[in-house]
Design a protein around this motif. Sequence first.
Motif, PDB file in Angstrom:
ATOM      1  N   ALA A 182      -5.601  16.065  20.392  1.00  0.00           N
ATOM      2  CA  ALA A 182      -6.260  15.670  19.147  1.00  0.00           C
ATOM      3  C   ALA A 182      -7.409  16.617  18.819  1.00  0.00           C
ATOM      4  O   ALA A 182      -7.567  17.036  17.666  1.00  0.00           O
ATOM      5  N   MET A 183      -8.203  16.959  19.835  1.00  0.00           N
ATOM      6  CA  MET A 183      -9.336  17.839  19.562  1.00  0.00           C
ATOM      7  C   MET A 183      -8.876  19.260  19.263  1.00  0.00           C
ATOM      8  O   MET A 183      -9.461  19.940  18.424  1.00  0.00           O
ATOM      9  N   LYS A 184      -7.801  19.722  19.910  1.00  0.00           N
ATOM     10  CA  LYS A 184      -7.252  21.035  19.580  1.00  0.00           C
ATOM     11  C   LYS A 184      -6.838  21.092  18.110  1.00  0.00           C
ATOM     12  O   LYS A 184      -6.866  22.155  17.491  1.00  0.00           O
ATOM     13  N   SER A 185      -6.450  19.954  17.562  1.00  0.00           N
ATOM     14  CA  SER A 185      -5.896  19.889  16.210  1.00  0.00           C
ATOM     15  C   SER A 185      -6.921  19.505  15.159  1.00  0.00           C
ATOM     16  O   SER A 185      -6.578  19.380  13.985  1.00  0.00           O
ATOM     17  N   ARG A 193     -14.548  22.772  18.732  1.00  0.00           N
ATOM     18  CA  ARG A 193     -13.449  22.085  19.411  1.00  0.00           C
ATOM     19  C   ARG A 193     -13.477  22.379  20.908  1.00  0.00           C
ATOM     20  O   ARG A 193     -13.310  21.483  21.746  1.00  0.00           O
ATOM     21  N   LEU A 194     -13.668  23.658  21.236  1.00  0.00           N
ATOM     22  CA  LEU A 194     -13.689  24.066  22.642  1.00  0.00           C
ATOM     23  C   LEU A 194     -14.836  23.392  23.391  1.00  0.00           C
ATOM     24  O   LEU A 194     -14.667  22.909  24.518  1.00  0.00           O
ATOM     25  N   ALA A 195     -15.999  23.349  22.764  1.00  0.00           N
ATOM     26  CA  ALA A 195     -17.148  22.703  23.392  1.00  0.00           C
ATOM     27  C   ALA A 195     -16.901  21.217  23.599  1.00  0.00           C
ATOM     28  O   ALA A 195     -17.254  20.651  24.641  1.00  0.00           O
ATOM     29  N   MET A 196     -16.275  20.572  22.637  1.00  0.00           N
ATOM     30  CA  MET A 196     -15.984  19.140  22.761  1.00  0.00           C
ATOM     31  C   MET A 196     -14.997  18.882  23.907  1.00  0.00           C
ATOM     32  O   MET A 196     -15.157  17.926  24.680  1.00  0.00           O
ATOM     33  N   ILE A 197     -14.001  19.755  24.032  1.00  0.00           N
ATOM     34  CA  ILE A 197     -13.014  19.594  25.106  1.00  0.00           C
ATOM     35  C   ILE A 197     -13.655  19.810  26.470  1.00  0.00           C
ATOM     36  O   ILE A 197     -13.488  19.001  27.393  1.00  0.00           O
TER      37      ILE A 197
END
Length: 215
Positions: A182-185, A193-197
């Motif tokens: 979901a975060m990648k998208s 996005r990368l930081a959130m993952i």
Amino acid sequence: MRHAARALEIAELANRYRDSGVAGFDIAGAEAGFPPTRHLDAFEYLKRENNHFTIHAGEAFGLPSIWQALQWCGADRLGHGVRIIDDIEIAEDGTVKLGRLASYVRDKRIPLEMCPTSNLQTAAATSYAEHPIGLLSKLRFRATVNTDNRLMSGTSMSREFEHLVEAFGYTLDDMQWFTVNAMKSAFIPFDERLAMINDVIKPGYAEIKSEWLFR
């Protein structure tokens, strides 16, 4: 809503406020009789503006709706997309063959915004255990878990995951996979996005796993 005739106006509004918190554009509502190509001017405008959009497709109307959303309109994501299962054949020996549209969706990593409870309510799926998300995730489509509409469906993200755990025996690793998908998208910049993952999602799941381990 796709039955209305204001898509371009709203697309322009979404684009005007894209730097003030509006992440993207979507059309939803009944698919039958309201193909996404009706709003082609809005999608062409958004593509020219390098903006993001998702299209509700492949819930009730099937593969033609998905094909139009992708190949005519250029959707970044598919709202629902459950009927992509109609382009996948399973032989008696268990081997799986993807049709050209299904292969395209998987190869291009097009996100599927899957909403199990909503799909049961609209008869796009007959049960949680038979929901296409089971096979699609096994085949490593970019499947994500969503609520669709928490009020209308009477659900939450926690409840959606609970249903899937009961239906498919999913583990925390599986739930993390869906969450990372979901975060990648997400329609936010790549570095966010990368930081959130890496800083939120993975450490969060690791903490939950460690708590369970020492119970």
